[in-house]
Design an enzyme around this catalytic site. Sequence first.
Site: not given
Length: 517
Positions: A342-344, A387
């Site tokens: 995952d990034r954030d 999103s």
Amino acid sequence: MSAPPTYSVVVPTIGRPSLRIMLDALLESIGKAAGPGPAEILLVDDRPRPGAPLPLPDGAGDTVRVLRSGGRGPAAARNTGWRAASGEWVVFLDDDVVPSPEWAADLAADLTFLPATAAGTQGRVRVPPPLGRRPTDWERNTAGLEAAAWITADMAYRRQALEAAGGFDERFRRAFREDADLALRVSALGHRLVQGTRRITHPVRPAGFWVSVRMQAGNADDALMKRVHGPDWRVRAHEHHGRFGRHAVTTAAALLTLAAYPARRRPAGRAVLLGSAAVWTALTAEFAAARIRPGPRTFDEVARMLVTSVVIPPVAVRHRIRGTLAHRRAEPWGPRPVVLFDRDDTLIRDVPYNGDPAKVEPMPGARRALDRLRARGIRVGVISNQSGVAKGCITDDDVRRVNARVEELLGPFEVWEFCPHDAADGCGCRKPAPGLIERAAVRLGVHPRDCVVIGDIGGDVEAAAAAGARGILVPTRRTLRAEVRSAREVAPDLETAVELVLAAPARRDGRGRGAAR
């Protein structure tokens, strides 16, 4: 006659001018062949940073695609290429060879008539001799490619065999021994490697005064070969034994001479000094003579052989010691998992709907954790919900600019996948749905069960479970306690998560392997 199997061509390159000559000859050969050409020609740009555009021929069209491998060496570049290839067979060519006009037609015949037990076929290599004189030491070294076994100057493998063997061992950072290593591992799986009929020409590249000294770095690669394949690897790889034993004795004699010099006034010290100096002189003279005798014997070549024959033995020993120490715990290469992050709040601190690369801040330990995986040949990628695109807060280009900044700070990733949808859109890619993982797996040529997903919230590990992948949760302040309790594997930080991956890298059952809480 059955139709020939499909094939892809993979060419690792650093953008040398010879690439254009090779491509011109390759495309001409493909154009002359009666049957279908390759599914694609994949040029893998292995320059550490993007440089000038590669010298592609006019009219290369959609057949030629360029990939980047980040300057990790030819083994990693070839892995990048074959994993992106779509053919049943992958044909590896070097960027400094010249395929014959009949090469493509001969390749089709080679692949069509191979026995089912054969997983690889090698082309025939010709090195043009110099005109009107004897070859130099460097030219004789290059001419040795004509008799070399399984070299990737022109070597085709079944894709299934590459997958089973795990591809090229990326610990070989130079164009040396990575081809022999792969051939031994493919053979150990019960496959045959055969000689084909197609032909290429391998011109001799220009080389400087110290080229033979620089080549001694290969002794470190020989240490890795011995470690993972055993002491008889040369016999099985059809390699000659070389001169390392004599280089070791020569170096020992030189060191003993230096050590005895301060005691030269004492009879015992003088005897040791004279004896060791005699051994060093005799071995060095024999080595130089063996290199000078078959050569052109010009003043420049003789001078080069005399100087480098003095330097080569200690340099060879130094590289062998370096390789032995560096690879003392090395294990045989095999299929590696893919780790998708995952990034954030996993790789970088979460800035809601961030479209500004200047705000990117890596999480503590992220670079160290990623570099540990890369050093072990484990591919890494990123899967991220974004999103903010659906909400109109950021654009796709904003996401890509931020991702580019992440690569600047944390190094290259082999795949990026992000979902631009909102929760109400009902897409199949937004985590906890498995779509991002499945898309990344397809692009990397692996099954989702061979992926490990590392993220900071329940949606990350739920997506992993939905895809049949392994999930590891690295909680942050925003992680819910219920998410931590329900996760199969939990690590307190990224570096511990990587330890879990390295401790149990492969998994086939869709289950977790324990927890670090």
